[in-house]
Scaffold this active site. Structure first.
Site: not given
Lengths: 100, 519, 463
Positions: C57, C132, C156
């Site tokens: 990420k 997210s 997330s």
């Protein structure tokens, strides 16, 4: 309880965020909405709950460890002169809390 | 500031006004590394070279607390009589400034490391005084900003960012600028004694923020105070406080009010002026530092630190008076710096008499420094691998002190011996084999021909010679010219090449003069 | 080794296909970087992640690619240090495939708040992948990579795992070092793992876990052991079903999926027990006080002085520089949260908001402690109230977006580990079931997850 335009400007200043009028109007609405939503916590009786944190901070030995950057700070691409990071003068700001 | 009780006997109020002063002192701790990362905390390296993700506030960095910083902070707290709390927490103090890389400083707010101590000082106005210390807590230093290096810009060096600090908050118990200065001097002495910091204002390892207000003498209520920053010496702290006190009084006398402001001291002009054009409300939005669990100190660890505390200046001074029979003044001079106090006691332990060693160390600073310097050199250290330079040095001190004390040398001879040792320290090393200090001194002094002459007969012989040769001066002396006595003494000393025991010369001269006509 | 090279080339092909198809899962990747890693001296033979490709990420620092947290304010930023978790996975032989798309600074539940635009759900391109960590979930779901790192502050990893039909694990707070994870809500943040199955996600978690002297909040524990074989029976296992997660009005597909999964758990021999987590309804409001408050402080470092974007070079003074840089560098959701966080911490409001929220957090954690102390091994709930919603559906009302985290943020607030696995599909859209364990109970939820996964038919329609 609504968040006022004045409050928005005040917290934007504290957070050093430029907020134009259009954005400020929208933020008034949205923050009021969010704060109304989170305010339901008031119905929860937390009393004098002193949050009991049982953890203990580990302590680091006082020995120099170098080379934690893969390149020197001057290569970060920020504005620098004479090896120092530079920013526009403070103007009205005066001294920081740890000056000199 | 909490409301203090009115302290009787404070500085004579200027026209009925009492000054109230509280000092916040930030002190850099003498650790090898920074508070939250392993970067070197040394002063003076090229800018932005002792930096890492943590002290630069890079995305993803996290703080790792320094054990030694905690230890030194605890030592400072115990040395100043504070209660150390076994559990304390770090907090974030949020504000924006170019020298603050994270946009917050990791400090302590509620639940600090220590609270409730005091420092005994000698107030120039009111004598012995106890000044309260509200708290000592740990925090990290900000980077160093320069406003004049690059035109129109502020330039920042992050080498200083993250260096460990303790903040020492004093109670507003001080009543005059001079008293404030005395507090700082005493505080520095304790902290240097504890080896917690170098406390150098020039290097920035000690910084002072001074809070001052005034009130009509006799009032208990505190009035608005101003905070003065950018003070770079104890003398300037005093000057700035005088200026600001006078300003406050003048404002009140003319019917005005004091606005709470942060001020800066302009050393060149000797003026204190406001630093911000309008007072910004300092909303620091403190909250507990989520990246660091609570600091927890075990009772065993605390007890060990308490036990390892060195003797503090006040206690050492009192002990020197009692144990070594010194006057308060002598004890004060010798204990001003811990290193010197330790050397003094080592010299006494080597066999010097306490009073005599004290006199030598107080009066022959230059000669002794010369000896110390030579004796500490690598060449000499190599010659005495089993002895520290300090031990060699104090042996010299003891030797000189003993030999003068016993009359082997007179004072002048003692000084000459020190000069000889400084010039040829190898000879001192050789003479260490003689053993006792007096013997060492004798072995050094003999070839120099400076041993004192105490043979009464020899001395009387010289006295008679002098009186004979200088009969005219003798007659004039007996006729009333008292100061010629010194001349006669000098002539005897000359004949003895400066080695006659002055006491015996005196005694002999007086005796012989009495026995002659007109004496 | 030519095996590694072949894997690198294959991965590059798959990512290219994925991105060419408009997935927008990656913000940065390169075939050259993959091949260079493959050619570099390999980690000791038998590295636990040999043969795996891992996407990271964009809010996790690495040395190969940029780390921008999908924000304009960190445009172009190359981190000069790498996260402990990334170093460990590389040392275990994995290839780092690239950086994935996410909501800016981790703030969001749909990846629509990325400055680069959203990632699409591989199962339905009109829908969000969740957030997210939407990019990481989509990268694994599409098969381009076998595993991915994401991060959690309020669900997330688990929420996008549920929306995309893959496995996502959030460890116990402190299990994985946060050093190198760009901070959002420090007391909640954890790096989490994605995998095609429970075993993969768990194996990656084991590699990156364990104490780290650079993170003072990391647990003083050795790394987790790798997962064992999937148990074939759950006899003796007690699974709590908290009534607060099954209220009226639960989405019909989700309800059906959960009923079906619970039947399979019973069939495996588990005892299902009705329990109560009384303070569940306060979780979202608590979260939306604590996280923004900490975020407002964590994001103060983005001021243009030392790195990242700087706007307003000719600014009159440094304040003007800050305001221009931060005003233009942060997106609307981040700005909202910074202001909200600043507000709740500001003078006069601390006790009413942050102080209160900390008390509520104690209660929420206390609910879990009590349930687990009563003999329950894990709690089973839906991961999300609905399957993936449509792009643009929740953008007009911030609170509507926040409510999609209603089942996941409890575990972040309590610090307990939680895992989401696919339990079926509803009209083609993945459904996730969540297992929440006691503090340091990763082994428990992994074990139960593996058993359930083997029998639940995670790709089957549930009704």
């Amino acid at each position: 309880m609504a968040v006022t335009r004045e409050q928005i400007q005040h917290i934007a200043a504290l957070a050093e965020l430029a907020v134009d009028d259009a954005a400020a109007a929208e933020l008034e609405r949205q923050l009021t909405r969010i704060l109304d939503y989170v305010r339901q916590l008031e119905e929860l009786d937390t009393g004098d709950t002193r949050v009991a944190d049982e953890r203990v901070a580990p302590l680091r030995r006082d020995e120099v460890v170098a080379d934690r950057l893969d390149r020197p700070a001057r290569d970060f691409g920020a504005a620098m002169r004479q090896g120092l990071f530079v920013v526009p003068r403070l103007g009205e700001l005066g001294g920081g809390d740890q000056e000199p | 500031m909490s409301a203090p009780t009115v302290v009787p006997g404070g500085e004579a109020p200027a026209g009925g006004w009492e000054t109230v002063i509280g000092l916040e002192v930030h002190v850099q701790l003498k650790t090898r590394t920074k508070m939250f990362c392993g970067c070197s905390s040394v002063f003076g390296d090229p800018p932005n070279t002792n930096v890492c993700p943590v002290c630069l506030g890079l995305p993803g960095a996290l703080p790792a607390p320094n054990e030694q910083a905690l230890r030194l902070a605890v030592r400072a707290a115990y040395g100043l009589g504070l209660t150390v709390h076994p559990r304390s927490i770090f907090a974030r103090k949020n504000y924006f400034y170019p020298d603050l890389p994270k946009g917050y400083q990791i400090s302590q707010h509620v639940e600090p490391l220590s609270t409730g101590g005091r420092l005994e000082i000698e107030s120039p106005d009111r004598g012995p005084l106890t000044v309260g210390i509200t708290r000592i807590h740990l925090e990290e230093d900000a980077a160093k900003s320069f406003h004049d290096k690059v035109p129109g810009m502020t330039a920042v060096d992050f080498n200083r960012s993250g260096v460990p600090l303790i903040e020492i908050v004093g109670e507003p118990d001080l009543r005059s600028p001079a008293e404030a200065r005395a507090y700082l001097t005493a505080l520095k002495q304790v902290l240097v004694y504890l080896e917690v910091s170098d406390c150098s204002m020039e290097e920035g390892s000690l910084r002072v923020d001074a809070n001052v207000s005034v009130r009509p003498a006799g009032n208990a209520e505190l009035r608005t105070r101003c905070e003065i920053k950018n003070l770079n010496s104890f003398a300037n702290v005093e000057r700035a406080l005088v200026f600001e006190r006078d300003r406050h009084i003048a404002v009140y006398v003319s019917g005005g009010t004091i606005e709470q402001r942060t001020m800066t001291f302009d050393a060149a002009k000797g003026e204190v002026r406001p630093v911000r054009s309008k007072e910004e409300s300092h909303d620091y939005r403190y909250f507990p530092e989520p990246d660091i669990p609570p600091l927890v100190l075990t009772e065993a660890w605390l007890a060990a630190e308490r036990g390892a505390l060195p003797e503090l200046p006040a206690a050492k001074r009192a002990r020197f008076e009692k144990q070594h029979g010194l006057t308060r003044y002598e004890a004060g001079v010798l204990t001003a710096e811990r290193e010197q106090a330790d050397l003094y006691e080592m010299a006494v332990a080597k066999g010097g008499s306490p009073k005599s060693v004290a006199t030598w160390m107080m009066n022959e600073v230059d000669r002794l420094q010369a000896v110390y310097k030579r004796v500490s050199s690598p060449e000499i250290a190599r010659l005495t691998p089993r002895l520290s330079s300090a031990e060699v040095f104090v042996t010299a001190v003891a030797a000189v002190s003993q030999s003068v004390e016993t009359g082997d040398l007179n004072r002048q001879g003692g000084r000459q011996l020190l000069e000889e040792i400084a010039a040829k320290p190898e000879r001192l090393v050789e003479s260490l084999a003689a053993g006792a200090p007096r013997a060492i001194a004798a072995s050094l002094a003999k070839p120099l021909g400076i041993l004192q002459i105490s043979d009464a007969g020899e001395i009387e012989g010289w006295v008679r010679e002098v009186l004979d040769v200088h009969a005219a001066q003798v007659a004039r002396y007996k006729g009333g010219e008292e100061k010629l006595y010194g001349f006669l003494v000098g002539q005897v000393m000359k004949r003895s090449k400066g080695r006659a025991d002055p006491k015996l010369v005196n005694a002999a001269l007086v005796r012989v003069l009495k026995g002659t006509p007109g004496g | 080794m030519s095996d590694r090279r072949a894997l690198a080339a294959l991965t590059a092909r798959r990512i290219r296909e994925l991105e060419d198809g408009g997935a927008h899962a990656f913000v940065e990747w390169s075939e050259a970087a993959l091949l260079a890693q493959a050619d570099a001296p390999a980690s000791p033979a038998g590295g636990a992640l040999a043969g795996e490709t891992v996407a990271v990420k964009d809010n996790i620092c690495d040395l190969t690619f940029r780390t921008t947290c999908c924000s304009r304010i960190l445009e172009g930023w190359r981190s000069p240090f790498e996260a402990t978790a990334v170093r460990r996975l590389r040392d275990a032989g994995a290839l780092v495939a690239g950086k994935t798309n996410c909501d800016e600074f981790g703030m969001g539940s749909s990846t629509e708040f990325s400055c680069h635009g959203p990632t699409v759900n591989p199962c339905d391109s009109a829908r969000v992948p969740g957030g997210s960590s939407g990019g990481s979930a989509a990268a694994v779901a599409s098969g381009a990579v076998s595993m991915a790192l994401g991060s959690e502050t309020g669900g997330s990893v688990r929420q996008p795992a549920a929306f995309c039909g893959v496995v996502g694990i959030k460890p116990t707070y402190g299990r994985v070092s946060r050093y190198g994870l760009v901070a959002f809500g420090s007391s909640l943040d954890q790096i989490g793992t994605f995998g095609r199955d429970v075993e993969g996600a768990a194996r990656l978690l084991a590699v990156i876990s364990g104490r780290d002297p650079f993170d003072a909040t990391s647990l003083d524990r050795d790394p987790l052991p790798p997962p064992g074989p999937a148990p074939v029976s759950l006899a003796g296992t007690v699974i709590g079903i908290p009534r607060e997660y099954f209220g009226e009005g639960l989405h019909a597909g989700v309800a059906a999926g959960m009923r079906r999964a619970m039947d399979r758990l019973r069939a495996l021999g588990a005892e299902l027990r009705d329990v109560s987590l009384l303070h569940t309804k306060y979780a979202v409001p608590t979260y939306y006080i604590v996280a923004p408050a900490e975020a407002s402080s964590n994001l103060a470092r983005y001021d243009g002085v030392r790195y990242g974007r700087r706007v307003g070079e000719g600014a009159a003074d440094v304040r003007a520089l800050y305001r221009a840089t931060r005003g233009s560098g942060f997106g609307p959701e981040v700005r909202r949260r910074i202001l909200l966080g600043t507000y709740v911490l500001s003078a006069g409001f601390y006790d009413a908001y942050y102080g209160k929220a900390q008390g509520a957090r104690e209660r929420i954690g206390g609910d879990f402690t009590a349930v687990f102390a009563g003999g329950v091994h894990a709690v089973f709930t839906p991961t999300t109230p609905t399957p993936a919603f449509k792009l643009g559906e929740n953008l007009s009302d911030p609170v509507a977006m926040y409510l999609s985290d209603i089942y996941v943020c409890t575990a972040n607030l309590a610090g307990v580990p939680a895992l989401s696995l696919p339990i079926g599909r509803d009209q083609g859209l993945p459904l996730g079931g969540q297992l929440i364990g006691p503090m340091e109970g990763e082994a428990e939820i992994i074990r139960i997850g593996q058993a359930l996964e083997a029998v639940v038919g995670g790709a089957e329609e549930v009704r």
